[in-house]
Design an enzyme around this catalytic site. Structure first.
Site, PDB file in Angstrom:
ATOM      1  N   GLY A 163      35.764  83.975   3.173  1.00 63.93           N
ATOM      2  CA  GLY A 163      36.920  84.787   2.801  1.00 63.93           C
ATOM      3  C   GLY A 163      38.183  83.950   2.708  1.00 63.93           C
TER       4      GLY A 163
ATOM      5  N   ARG B  15      30.620  83.112  -1.932  1.00 61.37           N
ATOM      6  CA  ARG B  15      29.470  83.084  -1.038  1.00 61.37           C
ATOM      7  C   ARG B  15      28.363  82.292  -1.719  1.00 61.37           C
ATOM      8  NH1 ARG B  15      31.991  85.057   3.545  1.00 61.37           N
ATOM      9  NH2 ARG B  15      33.256  86.858   2.965  1.00 61.37           N
TER      10      ARG B  15
ATOM     11  N   ASP C  34      33.552  81.019  10.432  1.00 61.05           N
ATOM     12  CA  ASP C  34      32.285  80.923  11.146  1.00 61.05           C
ATOM     13  C   ASP C  34      31.114  80.562  10.231  1.00 61.05           C
ATOM     14  OD1 ASP C  34      30.885  81.680  13.837  1.00 61.05           O
ATOM     15  OD2 ASP C  34      29.738  82.723  12.305  1.00 61.05           O
TER      16      ASP C  34
ATOM     17  N   THR D  43      40.665  81.306   8.584  1.00 63.26           N
ATOM     18  CA  THR D  43      40.170  82.677   8.659  1.00 63.26           C
ATOM     19  C   THR D  43      41.234  83.561   9.287  1.00 63.26           C
ATOM     20  OG1 THR D  43      38.571  84.140   9.755  1.00 63.26           O
ATOM     21  CG2 THR D  43      38.975  82.019  10.788  1.00 63.26           C
TER      22      THR D  43
ATOM     23  N   ASP E 232      40.765  86.127  10.981  1.00 63.96           N
ATOM     24  CA  ASP E 232      40.268  86.793  12.191  1.00 63.96           C
ATOM     25  C   ASP E 232      40.616  86.076  13.482  1.00 63.96           C
ATOM     26  OD1 ASP E 232      39.059  88.949  10.859  1.00 63.96           O
ATOM     27  OD2 ASP E 232      37.303  87.745  10.395  1.00 63.96           O
TER      28      ASP E 232
ATOM     29  N   ASP F  40      38.946  83.976  15.185  1.00 62.05           N
ATOM     30  CA  ASP F  40      37.803  84.181  16.077  1.00 62.05           C
ATOM     31  C   ASP F  40      36.969  82.925  16.307  1.00 62.05           C
ATOM     32  OD1 ASP F  40      36.812  84.007  13.517  1.00 62.05           O
ATOM     33  OD2 ASP F  40      35.481  85.740  13.682  1.00 62.05           O
TER      34      ASP F  40
ATOM     35  N   ARG G 228      35.531  93.013  11.501  1.00 59.89           N
ATOM     36  CA  ARG G 228      34.171  93.547  11.632  1.00 59.89           C
ATOM     37  C   ARG G 228      33.552  93.158  12.965  1.00 59.89           C
ATOM     38  NH1 ARG G 228      32.263  91.216   7.565  1.00 59.89           N
ATOM     39  NH2 ARG G 228      31.140  89.534   8.596  1.00 59.89           N
TER      40      ARG G 228
END
Length: 327
Positions: A14, A75, A106, A129, A131, A133, A175
């Site tokens: 992303g 992707r 990730d 990213t 996120d 994360d 998510r």
């Protein structure tokens, strides 16, 4: 110093605000150290297909303020297979690319880790990213911009919520991780935050609303899309049934969180990471992600970086802060 003459750079997964700033830093750092730079279009898919282009100073002029990624992203099912990664390696050798810098999250680092192990190929990762994360860095490229996008949007939603005495459920991205919801929820003064890592449950939310102030003109509930209840609309349906007197609305912010001009923090972070990645390769580093912890640059092995932050340990502290501030 290693004998690296040509560095390839790609963005994968992303998109995140600040990726262009990172690309710019990689290109200009490579040129500073008398290296060639090859841009790889559309991530790992472009790597397999040999979709390459040489880059120079002009290639990255006037992009630091732009969102998205000039190298595009995609992707790649092919890169998930050994045959696909073998083809990618052959393309790198064919085009004389000695090392690779990948910008992503990730999934990007999972692929990079496999590739580095299978072919002994020098790779450094930049955490790109929204996120936030990844282990091994306090902040990822794009996170600061994304949470500020959420705050700006929810501030506007709060205006109409107060005008109509409404309860707004705002769904944000996340998510598998609720870090966008946590920080932005505190920033907007949300009455409750629902995230995947904290099993608050619908009953916990209902209890919060039942015992909360009744005289508030508006209420904002921030929901990460991966929450156990199933996202904003599911939460909305349950609350409408339990609180029929409430005027409830649901707003899904969606992909606006990925776009827009990167914040100053993301531009500086991405610039610092890009230069550090080039210098890391020249000093023999590989299979690692560049990060920043306590303002210092650190390198973390992909195998550790891709193990998500254990938000279960930090969620209670953050959620208690939300509870205190929402009184």
């Amino acid at each position: 110093m290693n004998k690296i003459k040509n560095i390839g750079v790609l963005t994968s997964g992303g998109d995140a605000p600040g990726m262009n700033a990172a690309i710019r830093a990689v290109v200009r750092a490579a040129i500073y150290y008398d290296l060639e730079v090859t841009g790889i279009l559309r991530g790992y898919e472009g790597l397999i297909n040999g979709d390459f282009m040489p880059m120079d100073r002009k290639s990255v002029a006037n992009i630091i303020q732009r969102g998205g990624t000039i190298l595009k992203t995609a992707r790649s099912d092919g890169f998930r297979t050994f045959e696909g990664r073998k083809t990618a390696h052959e393309q790198l050798v064919k085009h004389g690319i000695d090392a690779l810098i990948v910008i992503g999250g990730d999934g990007t680092f999972t692929g990079a880790n496999l590739f580095s192990q299978e072919f002994g190929y020098p790779i450094i990762g930049l955490p790109g990213t929204i996120d936030n994360d990844l282990a091994g860095t306090d902040f990822t490229i794009g996170y600061d911009t994304a949470i500020n996008t959420v705050i700006n949007a929810v501030d506007k939603i709060r205006d109409t919520a107060e005008s109509h005495d409404r309860l707004f459920i705002v769904e944000v991205m996340g998510r598998d991780s609720g870090l966008i919801a946590l920080r932005s929820g505190i920033g907007v003064g949300a009455e409750a935050i629902l995230i995947p890592e904290a099993k608050t449950g619908i009953e916990g939310l209902i209890t919060r609303l039942e015992h909360g102030r009744k005289d508030k003109a508006s209420k904002i509930i921030i929901v990460a899309e991966g929450d156990e209840i199933g996202g904003g609309f599911n939460v909305g349906e349950v609350l409408k049934e339990r609180f029929p007197a409430y005027d409830i609305r649901v707003s899904v912010l969606g992909h606006i969180q990925r776009g827009g001009k990167p914040s100053c923090m993301d531009r500086v972070l991405a610039s610092r990471f890009g230069v550090s990645a080039v210098e890391g390769l020249l000093h023999g580093k590989s299979g690692e992600m560049v990060g920043q912890i306590n303002r210092e640059i650190v390198f973390t092995p992909f195998s550790h970086a891709i193990k998500h932050i254990n938000a279960e340990e930090i969620s209670p502290t953050w959620l208690k802060l939300v509870e205190i501030l929402s009184l």
